[in-house]
Design an enzyme around this catalytic site. Sequence first.
Site, PDB file in Angstrom:
ATOM      1  N   CYS A  35       0.833  -1.211   0.000  1.00  0.00           N
ATOM      2  CA  CYS A  35       0.000   0.000   0.000  1.00  0.00           C
ATOM      3  C   CYS A  35       0.871   1.266   0.000  1.00  0.00           C
ATOM      4  O   CYS A  35       1.468   1.608   1.024  1.00  0.00           O
ATOM      5  CB  CYS A  35      -0.913  -0.034   1.228  1.00  0.00           C
ATOM      6  SG  CYS A  35      -1.844   1.472   1.508  1.00  0.00           S
ATOM      7  N   CYS A  38      -0.168   3.950   2.499  1.00  0.00           N
ATOM      8  CA  CYS A  38       0.202   3.533   3.863  1.00  0.00           C
ATOM      9  C   CYS A  38       1.642   3.944   4.161  1.00  0.00           C
ATOM     10  O   CYS A  38       1.947   4.400   5.267  1.00  0.00           O
ATOM     11  CB  CYS A  38       0.059   2.021   4.024  1.00  0.00           C
ATOM     12  SG  CYS A  38      -1.619   1.403   3.800  1.00  0.00           S
TER      13      CYS A  38
END
Length: 117
Positions: A35, A38
């Site tokens: 991600c 993230c």
Amino acid sequence: MIRTEGVTDVTEETFEAEVLGSALPVLVQFTADWCGPCRQLAPVLGESAREEAGRIRIVQLDVDREPGIPVRYGVLATPTLMVFRAGEPVRSIVGARPKRKLLQELADVLDPGLTGP
């Protein structure tokens, strides 16, 4: 898992004690190694964990390694930030934010007196 200084990794085995049983509000980042947002959020959460210590705990849970918790709480995207207070989810934020914006969105969690009990 993305390693972030000041942010604790939780698993299905530790979630109840670390999150649901915490005396402080807990911000859980539902994250994954793949991600990108993230990764962008990691330094924001690390700084916030250090600066807001004593007012909120910040932890992260890898959705690929620990799929049961995200399913239980209806997490469909990463990063999802979910705040728990007294064992209950009280706020959910999807997507990365700059630190100032994130702290604005968490102001009533960090200072519950702003919005009443």
